[in-house]
Design a protein around this motif. Structure first.
Motif, PDB file in Angstrom:
ATOM      1  N   UNK A 168     101.555  26.281  15.867  1.00 16.59           N
ATOM      2  CA  UNK A 168     100.889  27.573  15.957  1.00 16.59           C
ATOM      3  C   UNK A 168     100.723  28.007  17.414  1.00 16.59           C
ATOM      4  N   UNK A 169     100.519  29.302  17.592  1.00 19.01           N
ATOM      5  CA  UNK A 169     100.336  29.906  18.911  1.00 19.01           C
ATOM      6  C   UNK A 169      98.841  30.085  19.177  1.00 19.01           C
ATOM      7  N   UNK A 170      98.402  29.739  20.384  1.00 22.57           N
ATOM      8  CA  UNK A 170      97.007  29.920  20.789  1.00 22.57           C
ATOM      9  C   UNK A 170      96.926  31.161  21.678  1.00 22.57           C
ATOM     10  N   UNK A 171      95.969  32.044  21.364  1.00 22.47           N
ATOM     11  CA  UNK A 171      95.854  33.301  22.098  1.00 22.47           C
ATOM     12  C   UNK A 171      94.394  33.629  22.354  1.00 22.47           C
ATOM     13  N   UNK A 172      94.177  34.474  23.353  1.00 25.09           N
ATOM     14  CA  UNK A 172      92.823  34.902  23.731  1.00 25.09           C
ATOM     15  C   UNK A 172      92.802  36.410  23.877  1.00 25.09           C
ATOM     16  N   UNK A 173      91.703  37.019  23.425  1.00 23.80           N
ATOM     17  CA  UNK A 173      91.440  38.421  23.707  1.00 23.80           C
ATOM     18  C   UNK A 173      90.143  38.511  24.496  1.00 23.80           C
ATOM     19  N   UNK A 244      86.222  27.971  27.592  1.00 21.08           N
ATOM     20  CA  UNK A 244      87.519  27.832  26.937  1.00 21.08           C
ATOM     21  C   UNK A 244      87.826  26.391  26.550  1.00 21.08           C
ATOM     22  N   UNK A 245      87.691  25.464  27.493  1.00 19.18           N
ATOM     23  CA  UNK A 245      88.045  24.076  27.193  1.00 19.18           C
ATOM     24  C   UNK A 245      87.131  23.489  26.125  1.00 19.18           C
ATOM     25  N   UNK A 246      85.836  23.728  26.255  1.00 19.13           N
ATOM     26  CA  UNK A 246      84.874  23.181  25.299  1.00 19.13           C
ATOM     27  C   UNK A 246      85.080  23.778  23.912  1.00 19.13           C
ATOM     28  N   UNK A 274      88.794  27.786  32.443  1.00 16.35           N
ATOM     29  CA  UNK A 274      88.619  26.649  31.540  1.00 16.35           C
ATOM     30  C   UNK A 274      87.165  26.242  31.376  1.00 16.35           C
ATOM     31  N   UNK A 275      86.396  26.301  32.451  1.00 15.88           N
ATOM     32  CA  UNK A 275      85.081  25.663  32.457  1.00 15.88           C
ATOM     33  C   UNK A 275      83.910  26.619  32.323  1.00 15.88           C
ATOM     34  N   UNK A 276      84.124  27.918  32.495  1.00 14.43           N
ATOM     35  CA  UNK A 276      83.005  28.855  32.486  1.00 14.43           C
ATOM     36  C   UNK A 276      82.666  29.291  31.071  1.00 14.43           C
ATOM     37  N   UNK A 277      81.387  29.404  30.779  1.00 13.14           N
ATOM     38  CA  UNK A 277      80.941  29.882  29.482  1.00 13.14           C
ATOM     39  C   UNK A 277      80.481  31.320  29.533  1.00 13.14           C
ATOM     40  N   UNK A 278      80.088  31.822  28.358  1.00 16.17           N
ATOM     41  CA  UNK A 278      79.465  33.122  28.180  1.00 16.17           C
ATOM     42  C   UNK A 278      80.398  34.316  28.379  1.00 16.17           C
ATOM     43  N   UNK A 279      81.715  34.098  28.272  1.00 24.65           N
ATOM     44  CA  UNK A 279      82.614  35.255  28.295  1.00 24.65           C
ATOM     45  C   UNK A 279      82.534  36.030  26.986  1.00 24.65           C
ATOM     46  N   UNK A 280      82.330  35.318  25.873  1.00 22.80           N
ATOM     47  CA  UNK A 280      82.299  35.917  24.539  1.00 22.80           C
ATOM     48  C   UNK A 280      83.598  36.647  24.220  1.00 22.80           C
ATOM     49  N   UNK A 317      87.598  17.381  31.612  1.00 23.21           N
ATOM     50  CA  UNK A 317      86.537  18.067  32.372  1.00 23.21           C
ATOM     51  C   UNK A 317      86.197  19.374  31.665  1.00 23.21           C
ATOM     52  N   UNK A 318      85.469  19.261  30.561  1.00 22.25           N
ATOM     53  CA  UNK A 318      85.290  20.420  29.687  1.00 22.25           C
ATOM     54  C   UNK A 318      84.363  21.468  30.278  1.00 22.25           C
ATOM     55  N   UNK A 319      83.315  21.059  31.011  1.00 26.21           N
ATOM     56  CA  UNK A 319      82.385  22.024  31.586  1.00 26.21           C
ATOM     57  C   UNK A 319      81.740  22.863  30.507  1.00 26.21           C
ATOM     58  N   UNK A 320      81.489  24.134  30.823  1.00 26.19           N
ATOM     59  CA  UNK A 320      80.960  25.057  29.842  1.00 26.19           C
ATOM     60  C   UNK A 320      79.448  25.162  29.865  1.00 26.19           C
ATOM     61  N   UNK A 321      78.931  25.977  28.953  1.00 28.33           N
ATOM     62  CA  UNK A 321      77.520  26.312  28.897  1.00 28.33           C
ATOM     63  C   UNK A 321      76.780  25.369  27.958  1.00 28.33           C
ATOM     64  N   UNK A 322      75.629  24.872  28.399  1.00 24.91           N
ATOM     65  CA  UNK A 322      74.778  24.022  27.577  1.00 24.91           C
ATOM     66  C   UNK A 322      73.336  24.466  27.787  1.00 24.91           C
ATOM     67  N   UNK A 323      72.656  24.991  26.736  1.00 23.15           N
ATOM     68  CA  UNK A 323      71.293  25.491  26.921  1.00 23.15           C
ATOM     69  C   UNK A 323      70.287  24.409  27.263  1.00 23.15           C
ATOM     70  N   UNK A 324      70.651  23.124  27.070  1.00 20.26           N
ATOM     71  CA  UNK A 324      69.723  22.028  27.368  1.00 20.26           C
ATOM     72  C   UNK A 324      69.869  21.531  28.800  1.00 20.26           C
TER      73      UNK A 324
END
Length: 332
Positions: A168-173, A244-246, A274-280, A317-324
């Motif tokens: 399958x193809x992976x895509x982002x909007x 994205x990675x997470x 890859x590592x930043x969160x909250x793009x939605x 190195x998943x990174x990303x947003x964690x509320x804790x």
């Protein structure tokens, strides 16, 4: 109290709940599926599909937003946008929101009106026809807004995280990394001795780095692309709220596959993407040969294996947003 002249200095403590709600409700968006709206113990909504997609999310002052950076309008907009994105990620069309707010008694009613304006205009721009059908207002030392969102599948099967298959193809909007860059700039602007961010410096950043700072404070997720992806036969999809990675790992784990991301498709700063969160933004998977709908663009592929790969190599190195974890990297 309702007959008293309105002033910009009115607070929840001075006007009380009934008067505050009287001023807020006319500013809220109406839902196209409302049968009975606010005013009774519960709303009644039409369910043309016979099913409803439901999600909920909270934003708490401190871990999720800070007044030194966000205006009340921003908070209303983001509270709507983040929930609308979760509905879209299931392939559904957002139809209604229920909003509960717990606020200090010193909160000005005009601030709640601005939050209502943000909710209304986010719905109008991102998901026309979606509106607020009810909620609650209470008192708390910590400002909290909780939104429950509903969506219509329009007769389609929901798009889950578990349908990705090798080939399958992976895509982002939507953008990748912008919200994280904006958050880093806001945090690096510094705080005072009490740990409060500087609104003056935040205003400068909003002016000089508007694209990335507003991506954090007032995101514009591609809501209409969720149903478009479902109509195009997306096999898996989710909202990129945590990075994205997470989030790609969540699809990989749910589907029993590996997601291989092409770093050359991630723009000038692959690490931030890859590592930043909250793009939605929306991450979706499609069968080979599918014409990608809407704003979706190819960023990788589904392969045999587990976890996330970048350019064919394991990426841990998943990174990303964690509320804790605090925005400064410390727990709490």
């Amino acid at each position: 109290m309702a007959d008293s002249p309105e002033t910009d200095d009115d607070t929840l403590g001075s006007v009380h709940e009934r008067e505050a709600l009287r001023r807020i409700f006319p500013r809220l968006p109406e839902s196209s599926v409302t049968v009975i709206g606010p005013g009774d113990d519960a709303a009644v909504l039409a369910a043309p599909d016979g099913r409803y997609v439901v999600t909920t999310d909270m934003m708490v002052h401190g871990p999720d937003f800070r007044w030194g950076w966000s205006a009340p309008y921003d908070l209303g907009w983001k509270a709507a946008a983040t929930n609308l994105s979760d509905i879209a990620a299931m392939g559904a069309v957002p139809t209604a929101l229920v909003v509960a707010i717990a606020a200090p008694a010193t909160t000005r009613v005009t601030e709640l009106e601005a939050i209502a304006d943000g909710l209304r205009e986010a719905c109008a721009e991102l998901a026309p026809g979606c509106g607020v059908v009810g909620g609650d207002l209470s008192v708390s030392a910590t400002f909290t807004i909780a939104v429950t969102a509903f969506g219509d599948l329009e007769g389609r099967a929901p798009v889950l995280r578990s349908g990705a298959r090798p080939g399958d193809v992976v895509a982002v909007s939507g953008p990748l990394g912008a919200a994280g860059v904006g958050l880093r700039l806001l945090f690096e602007a510094g705080v005072d001795a009490q740990g409060r961010p500087s609104p003056e410096r935040a205003a400068e950043l909003r002016r000089d780095h508007a694209e990335v700072v507003l991506a954090q404070l007032r995101p514009h997720p591609p809501i209409s692309d969720g149903p478009l992806a479902a109509r195009a036969g997306a096999t898996a999809m989710l909202d990129l709220s945590d990075g994205l990675a997470l989030d790609a790992r969540r699809v990989a784990e749910a589907s029993g596959v590996a997601i291989d991301i092409d770093s050359s498709a991630l723009g000038a700063d692959p690490l931030a993407a890859l590592a930043s969160g909250e793009d939605h933004s929306l991450l979706a998977v499609f069968a080979p040969g599918t014409e990608l709908p809407g704003g979706f663009r190819h960023i990788g592929s589904v392969v045999e294996g587990t976890g996330v790969l970048v350019d064919g190599r394991p990426y841990d190195e998943l990174g990303g947003w964690d509320p804790y974890v605090g925005w400064d990297g410390r727990s709490g």
